[in-house]
Design an enzyme around this catalytic site. Structure first.
Site, PDB file in Angstrom:
ATOM      1  N   TYR A  99       0.856  -1.211   0.000  1.00 33.48           N
ATOM      2  CA  TYR A  99       0.000   0.000   0.000  1.00 33.48           C
ATOM      3  C   TYR A  99       0.872   1.234   0.000  1.00 33.48           C
ATOM      4  CZ  TYR A  99      -4.149  -2.765   0.888  1.00 33.48           C
ATOM      5  OH  TYR A  99      -5.185  -3.641   0.760  1.00 33.48           O
ATOM      6  N   HIS A 228      -7.223 -11.701  -6.753  1.00 34.24           N
ATOM      7  CA  HIS A 228      -7.356 -10.643  -5.746  1.00 34.24           C
ATOM      8  C   HIS A 228      -8.821 -10.273  -5.510  1.00 34.24           C
ATOM      9  CE1 HIS A 228      -6.622  -7.178  -3.288  1.00 34.24           C
ATOM     10  NE2 HIS A 228      -7.299  -6.405  -4.119  1.00 34.24           N
ATOM     11  N   HIS A 237     -16.584  -3.897  -0.870  1.00 32.44           N
ATOM     12  CA  HIS A 237     -16.582  -3.811  -2.332  1.00 32.44           C
ATOM     13  C   HIS A 237     -17.686  -4.647  -2.966  1.00 32.44           C
ATOM     14  CE1 HIS A 237     -12.838  -1.605  -2.476  1.00 32.44           C
ATOM     15  NE2 HIS A 237     -12.279  -2.481  -1.658  1.00 32.44           N
ATOM     16  N   HIS A 263      -9.111  -8.393  -1.350  1.00 31.13           N
ATOM     17  CA  HIS A 263      -9.802  -7.176  -1.781  1.00 31.13           C
ATOM     18  C   HIS A 263     -10.719  -6.607  -0.708  1.00 31.13           C
ATOM     19  CE1 HIS A 263     -10.643  -4.089  -4.617  1.00 31.13           C
ATOM     20  NE2 HIS A 263     -11.885  -4.436  -4.876  1.00 31.13           N
ATOM     21  N   ASP A 264     -11.683  -7.383  -0.222  1.00 32.73           N
ATOM     22  CA  ASP A 264     -12.462  -6.913   0.923  1.00 32.73           C
ATOM     23  C   ASP A 264     -11.653  -7.238   2.174  1.00 32.73           C
ATOM     24  OD1 ASP A 264     -14.679  -5.516   0.111  1.00 32.73           O
ATOM     25  OD2 ASP A 264     -15.830  -7.320  -0.342  1.00 32.73           O
TER      26      ASP A 264
END
Ligand SMILES: *[C@@H]1O[C@H](CO)[C@@H](O)[C@H](O)[C@H]1NC(C)=O
Ligand SMILES: *[C@@H]1O[C@H](CO)[C@@H](O)[C@H](O)[C@H]1NC(C)=O
Length: 345
Positions: A99, A228, A237, A263-264
């Site tokens: 990130y 992902h 999401h 992803h979530d």
């Protein structure tokens, strides 16, 4: 080479009508076979031998690289403890490895601060198999895929799409899902590094063809697909419509057992109600607690944890055992399946 042979053949066959017909057939066959070979490139394969007792054990973590913050270090410590207990063979990362914008280059210190110096436990000094997440695409994606990183830390292996074979027990199909989601293509707020994946349409079409061929050929007991992005999710999401439309039909056609994603930023288990597929989300390697869980079919939803943690998998030819852990290493959810007892859909 083949082309010049064809030209030679062309010259010598020019004479008679019968051989001209023969030539047409040869050219036709050549065109068909070259078409097939160019659009069905094999996905890169790796072998990972199971243990002598015929089992494979591994951890799954996703959405983690934040220099230890947001409890990344706590999760890493617990992974080390559980990894030791299970004597794991490898670790799978479901992406969003660094990130907020992936790696800047192969010398980006984030690789050390968020990976090498975080997952330091002895049990985690195994091969890591990683896919890219959407945040990784905001950096220099080629850097994250580069063999140069393996020189810095030999555990690291991140490729766009690839296959890991664990003898006849399991086959893992890693899929590059970011290029599927059109919202990133139209995202004006962030820059994405699309080198190597554009034009998107052709890239996705080829990827799906390759995956379809590889899944059809697979005779492994467990077929596990990793990407992902979500297919099924009650998290922030929600579902990725492009994957539901284009990837899911291929998973269903080939009796895939599990789809594992990140992803979530949560831990989640959803069972398909019309196929054997189990959907597992392990995207809780650091920042979590979004607090916006969506309504979901209660029959399909088996487990949801809005917080940090990770997942372990223990596979044998006949059995699968999945366990979810929280940031303190406490067991939150367990799922077992025996293939012999389980009646097929
Ligand atoms: C980290 O985990 C602890 C539990 O050990 C929790 O109290 C805290 O809120 C978590 N921090 C973050 C940033 O999620
Ligand atoms: C893994 O699963 C097999 C079969 O269910 C079981 O016999 C074995 O004890 C498990 N190993 C661990 C370390 O959990």
């Amino acid at each position: 080479m083949i082309l010049s042979n064809l030209a030679m053949a062309c010259l010598s066959y020019e004479r008679t009508r019968a051989s001209r017909l023969h030539l047409v057939l040869v050219v036709l066959l050549y065109c068909i076979s070259s078409e097939i070979s160019s659009s069905f490139a094999e996905l890169q394969r790796f072998e990972h031998a199971p243990k002598d007792d015929g089992s494979i054990r591994f951890l799954v973590v996703g959405d983690w690289g934040r220099r230890g913050f947001y409890n990344q270090s706590k999760v890493a410590w617990q992974m080390g403890r559980i990894g030791e207990k299970l004597d794991i063979d490898f670790v799978i990362s479901t992406g969003d490895n660094f990130y907020g914008d992936g790696l800047k280059g192969v010398n980006d210190l984030a690789f050390l601060d968020s990976f090498k110096n975080i997952y330091t436990a002895k049990s985690l000094q195994k091969q890591w198999y990683s896919v890219l997440g959407n945040h990784d695409y905001r950096g220099n994606t080629e850097a994250q895929l580069s063999p140069a990183l393996r020189k810095i830390d030999s555990r690291w292996l991140c490729l766009r799409s690839f296959i890991v074979n664990a003898a006849e027990i399991a086959e893992f199909f890693f899929v590059d899902t970011t290029p599927f989601a059109t919202k990133y293509i139209t995202d004006k707020k962030h820059q994405y590094d699309w080198s190597g994946v554009s034009p998107h349409g052709a890239y996705i079409t080829n990827l799906l063809k390759d995956l379809n061929v590889a899944l059809r050929k697979s005779s492994a007991k467990w077929k596990i697909v990793i990407g992902h992005h979500t297919i099924r999710s009650a998290g922030h999401h929600g579902e990725t419509q492009e994957l539901v439309r284009h990837l899911l039909p291929i998973l269903k056609a080939h009796n895939v057992d599990m789809y594992i994603n990140g992803h979530d930023h949560c831990l989640q288990h959803i069972s398909s109600l019309n196929s054997p597929i189990q959907y597992f989300t392990s995207g809780a390697g650091s920042k979590a607690w979004r607090g916006d869980i969506k309504e979901y079919n209660s029959e399909a939803m088996k487990f949801f944890h809005d917080g940090q943690g990770f997942m372990s998998v223990n596979l044998t030819r006949s059995d699968a055992l999945i366990v979810f852990y929280d940031v303190l290493g406490r067991i939150l959810h367990t799922w077992k399946l025996n293939k012999q007892l389980h009646s097929a859909f």
